[in-house]
Design a protein around this motif. Structure first.
Motif, PDB file in Angstrom:
ATOM      1  N   PHE A   1       0.826  -1.211   0.000  1.00 20.38           N
ATOM      2  CA  PHE A   1       0.000   0.000   0.000  1.00 20.38           C
ATOM      3  C   PHE A   1       0.860   1.261   0.000  1.00 20.38           C
ATOM      4  O   PHE A   1       0.650   2.172  -0.781  1.00 20.38           O
ATOM      5  N   THR A   2       1.855   1.287   0.884  1.00 24.17           N
ATOM      6  CA  THR A   2       2.640   2.534   1.009  1.00 24.17           C
ATOM      7  C   THR A   2       3.523   2.735  -0.217  1.00 24.17           C
ATOM      8  O   THR A   2       3.786   3.862  -0.618  1.00 24.17           O
ATOM      9  N   TYR A   3       3.934   1.624  -0.859  1.00 21.33           N
ATOM     10  CA  TYR A   3       4.708   1.791  -2.101  1.00 21.33           C
ATOM     11  C   TYR A   3       3.828   2.486  -3.145  1.00 21.33           C
ATOM     12  O   TYR A   3       4.245   3.421  -3.812  1.00 21.33           O
ATOM     13  N   VAL A   4       2.583   2.057  -3.172  1.00 20.55           N
ATOM     14  CA  VAL A   4       1.633   2.587  -4.156  1.00 20.55           C
ATOM     15  C   VAL A   4       1.229   4.030  -3.828  1.00 20.55           C
ATOM     16  O   VAL A   4       1.235   4.905  -4.691  1.00 20.55           O
ATOM     17  N   THR A   5       0.933   4.292  -2.547  1.00 24.82           N
ATOM     18  CA  THR A   5       0.485   5.670  -2.202  1.00 24.82           C
ATOM     19  C   THR A   5       1.629   6.663  -2.389  1.00 24.82           C
ATOM     20  O   THR A   5       1.394   7.843  -2.584  1.00 24.82           O
ATOM     21  N   GLY A   6       2.856   6.186  -2.345  1.00 24.38           N
ATOM     22  CA  GLY A   6       4.004   7.101  -2.492  1.00 24.38           C
ATOM     23  C   GLY A   6       4.448   7.239  -3.932  1.00 24.38           C
ATOM     24  O   GLY A   6       5.419   7.919  -4.243  1.00 24.38           O
ATOM     25  N   HIS A   7       3.711   6.586  -4.847  1.00 22.44           N
ATOM     26  CA  HIS A   7       4.113   6.587  -6.262  1.00 22.44           C
ATOM     27  C   HIS A   7       3.041   7.339  -7.047  1.00 22.44           C
ATOM     28  O   HIS A   7       1.971   6.806  -7.305  1.00 22.44           O
ATOM     29  N   ILE A   8       3.291   8.550  -7.400  1.00 20.42           N
ATOM     30  CA  ILE A   8       2.223   9.429  -7.907  1.00 20.42           C
ATOM     31  C   ILE A   8       1.487   8.852  -9.127  1.00 20.42           C
ATOM     32  O   ILE A   8       0.248   8.870  -9.156  1.00 20.42           O
ATOM     33  N   GLU A   9       2.223   8.243 -10.044  1.00 20.40           N
ATOM     34  CA  GLU A   9       1.531   7.704 -11.232  1.00 20.40           C
ATOM     35  C   GLU A   9       0.588   6.570 -10.833  1.00 20.40           C
ATOM     36  O   GLU A   9      -0.591   6.565 -11.191  1.00 20.40           O
ATOM     37  N   ILE A  10       1.119   5.625 -10.035  1.00 13.40           N
ATOM     38  CA  ILE A  10       0.278   4.467  -9.667  1.00 13.40           C
ATOM     39  C   ILE A  10      -0.905   4.937  -8.814  1.00 13.40           C
ATOM     40  O   ILE A  10      -2.041   4.525  -9.014  1.00 13.40           O
ATOM     41  N   ALA A  11      -0.640   5.864  -7.868  1.00 13.54           N
ATOM     42  CA  ALA A  11      -1.724   6.347  -6.990  1.00 13.54           C
ATOM     43  C   ALA A  11      -2.828   6.985  -7.829  1.00 13.54           C
ATOM     44  O   ALA A  11      -4.010   6.687  -7.648  1.00 13.54           O
ATOM     45  N   ASN A  12      -2.421   7.827  -8.780  1.00 12.78           N
ATOM     46  CA  ASN A  12      -3.454   8.469  -9.609  1.00 12.78           C
ATOM     47  C   ASN A  12      -4.204   7.434 -10.445  1.00 12.78           C
ATOM     48  O   ASN A  12      -5.414   7.465 -10.558  1.00 12.78           O
ATOM     49  N   TYR A  13      -3.455   6.475 -10.998  1.00 10.12           N
ATOM     50  CA  TYR A  13      -4.093   5.430 -11.828  1.00 10.12           C
ATOM     51  C   TYR A  13      -5.122   4.671 -10.996  1.00 10.12           C
ATOM     52  O   TYR A  13      -6.236   4.408 -11.430  1.00 10.12           O
ATOM     53  N   LEU A  14      -4.751   4.366  -9.742  1.00 11.25           N
ATOM     54  CA  LEU A  14      -5.662   3.594  -8.878  1.00 11.25           C
ATOM     55  C   LEU A  14      -6.662   4.499  -8.162  1.00 11.25           C
ATOM     56  O   LEU A  14      -7.509   4.052  -7.410  1.00 11.25           O
ATOM     57  N   GLN A  15      -6.512   5.806  -8.373  1.00  9.28           N
ATOM     58  CA  GLN A  15      -7.383   6.803  -7.752  1.00  9.28           C
ATOM     59  C   GLN A  15      -7.404   6.687  -6.224  1.00  9.28           C
ATOM     60  O   GLN A  15      -8.446   6.697  -5.587  1.00  9.28           O
ATOM     61  N   ILE A  16      -6.204   6.489  -5.649  1.00 10.12           N
ATOM     62  CA  ILE A  16      -6.108   6.533  -4.178  1.00 10.12           C
ATOM     63  C   ILE A  16      -5.259   7.750  -3.833  1.00 10.12           C
ATOM     64  O   ILE A  16      -4.508   8.243  -4.677  1.00 10.12           O
ATOM     65  N   PRO A  17      -5.361   8.248  -2.595  1.00  7.54           N
ATOM     66  CA  PRO A  17      -4.626   9.471  -2.263  1.00  7.54           C
ATOM     67  C   PRO A  17      -3.121   9.289  -2.427  1.00  7.54           C
ATOM     68  O   PRO A  17      -2.569   8.296  -1.970  1.00  7.54           O
ATOM     69  N   TYR A  18      -2.500  10.236  -3.141  1.00 11.64           N
ATOM     70  CA  TYR A  18      -1.037  10.214  -3.240  1.00 11.64           C
ATOM     71  C   TYR A  18      -0.506  10.893  -1.988  1.00 11.64           C
ATOM     72  O   TYR A  18      -0.926  11.990  -1.640  1.00 11.64           O
ATOM     73  N   VAL A  19       0.341  10.194  -1.215  1.00  9.21           N
ATOM     74  CA  VAL A  19       0.914  10.796  -0.008  1.00  9.21           C
ATOM     75  C   VAL A  19       2.409  10.944  -0.270  1.00  9.21           C
ATOM     76  O   VAL A  19       3.143   9.946  -0.260  1.00  9.21           O
ATOM     77  N   ALA A  20       2.842  12.174  -0.550  1.00  8.66           N
ATOM     78  CA  ALA A  20       4.256  12.402  -0.887  1.00  8.66           C
ATOM     79  C   ALA A  20       5.150  11.795   0.189  1.00  8.66           C
ATOM     80  O   ALA A  20       4.816  11.829   1.373  1.00  8.66           O
ATOM     81  N   ASP A  21       6.236  11.199  -0.234  1.00 12.61           N
ATOM     82  CA  ASP A  21       7.250  10.623   0.666  1.00 12.61           C
ATOM     83  C   ASP A  21       6.755   9.415   1.444  1.00 12.61           C
ATOM     84  O   ASP A  21       7.475   8.913   2.309  1.00 12.61           O
ATOM     85  N   SER A  22       5.523   8.948   1.193  1.00 13.64           N
ATOM     86  CA  SER A  22       5.076   7.781   1.979  1.00 13.64           C
ATOM     87  C   SER A  22       5.697   6.496   1.434  1.00 13.64           C
ATOM     88  O   SER A  22       5.676   5.462   2.077  1.00 13.64           O
TER      89      SER A  22
END
Ligand code: 57M
Length: 359
Positions: free
Chosen positions: A213-234
């Protein structure tokens, strides 16, 4: 440390470029944590035996636990040492989330240590009073939650799994909510730690789930693709989650049935606090109900048991709560209860990961 020492050298030694990659550091941080526990374990167990930190078994427990008396406890000291050492070695120490999670992990470990010390070493059959323990945990959780709230890019909206349109903004209420998640998770892991490996297994499973989860939320492209909140540096937190899983596997080597060591409150409170904090900074708190579903089931079994007991003055729903004792008293051998609970934990973690796609 390594990240800060070796990555800058990549201009001369290009191989050191790998230290930039979170995946690389997560794998080697995890292996480091495992190896620290694996190689230090025997020595720690001998020391705990020598210091007579032997588990005191409460008489009202299941008969089958009596032969466990004297098993060294407070093995959580080894887990925390391995987590702190690997985190200092492998993570980007300029990342504030890492320090926040370490703060909660170590301070909850300290609360557990005091409780264990009073219970096991002073042979007082009660450790810290339940109230005292709870107040300490709440105070520390509030401090941590306030730090997250005061974060420059703090986002007090709640992520609701599956329903991406719903994200209520809790505002100031975010602080007590986040504190509740941390205290609740800590106590839930503590309650679950009642059979050999029963708590550390789901801790490893939850750590792997949050690593993803944290790999994904910290990865802006994947987070946007999955439409979950992007958390910078997470993304850096996934390195920490790998360390949690590695240290957990290393401890499981000795805690598996028949256990040579128990983690003690020093272990259960700190691991639960770490997972609760990871869920808060990754903005996946509600999902924790699924990721840590086994812990939730164990807590609910106690709530229902005590509630029903009080309502019907004396009747029980389960033979004994938490749920693992119920199956023990039904005659399931201990390893059967443990592995079946792990299977449930794995299924719940897989379901939680599936919510990444169901949005
Ligand atoms: C945490 N601790 C284990 C070990 C571990 C409200 C009530 C549900 C509270 C609950 C409770 O006291 N929980 C405390 C669970 C204990 O493990 C130690 O504690 C550390 C974790 N905090 O690291 O040091 C015992 O668990 C066994 N164990 C293993 N292998 C392991 O790897 O076998 C632990 C780790 C150890 C060992 O026997 O001594 C624990 O169970 O206390 N209380 C209970 O869970 C009790 N349930 C109960 O009272 N149920 C009542 C009501 C209140 C719901 C009911 O059903 O009517 C049971 N636990 C014990 N005795 N010990 C039953 C009574």
């Amino acid at each position: 440390m390594l990240y800060h020492l070796l990555y800058p050298l990549h201009t001369t030694i290009t191989a050191f470029n790998v230290f930039r990659y979170i995946t690389f550091r997560t794998i080697y941080a995890s292996l480091t944590a495992f190896l620290i526990c694996f190689f230090l374990g025997p020595w720690v167990i001998r020391r705990l035996r020598y210091l007579q930190v032997g588990q005191y078994i409460r008489e009202e427990g299941p008969q089958s636990h009596y032969q466990k008396a004297g098993t060294p406890t407070m093995g959580g000291l080894l887990i925390i040492f391995s987590i702190v050492a690997s985190t200092l070695l492998w993570t980007d120490l300029t990342n504030g989330y890492i320090w926040l999670i370490l703060f909660i992990t170590v301070s909850y470990g300290l609360i557990g240590f005091i409780d264990d010390y009073l219970m096991q070493v002073k042979k007082r059959n009660k450790g810290l009073s339940a109230k005292g323990k709870f107040l300490l945990q709440t105070a520390i959780a509030f401090a941590g939650a306030t730090a997250v709230f005061a974060w420059p890019e703090a986002d007090t909206r709640l992520t609701v799994p599956v329903f991406k349109a719903i994200s209520p903004d809790l505002g100031l209420w975010y602080i007590p909510f986040a504190a509740l998640v941390i205290v609740g998770t800590s106590n839930a892991v503590n309650l679950t730690d009642g059979l050999d490996g029963l708590a550390i297994g789901p801790v490893i499973i939850a750590s792997v789930a949050y690593m993803i989860f944290t790999y994904v939320t910290g990865h802006i492209e994947i987070a946007n693709y999955l439409q979950i909140p992007y958390v910078a540096d997470s993304g850096e937190i996934s390195v920490f989650c790998g360390i949690l899983a590695g240290a957990g596997l290393g401890f499981l080597w000795f805690n598996t049935y028949p256990a040579q060591v128990f983690m003690g409150d020093v272990g259960s409170l700190s691991l639960g606090g770490a997972i609760g904090t990871v869920a808060v900074v990754a903005k996946q708190e509600i999902l924790l109900i699924l990721v840590g579903g086994l812990f939730v089931i164990e807590v609910l079994s106690v709530i229902f048991q005590v509630g029903f007991f009080k309502m019907t003055n004396g009747k029980r729903i389960f033979k004994m709560a938490p749920l693992h004792h119920h199956f023990e008293l039904k005659g399931w051998p201990e390893p059967k209860v443990i592995v079946r609970f792990w299977i449930i934990a794995i299924i719940l973690a897989l379901l939680s990961l599936s919510t990444l796609k169901i949005r």
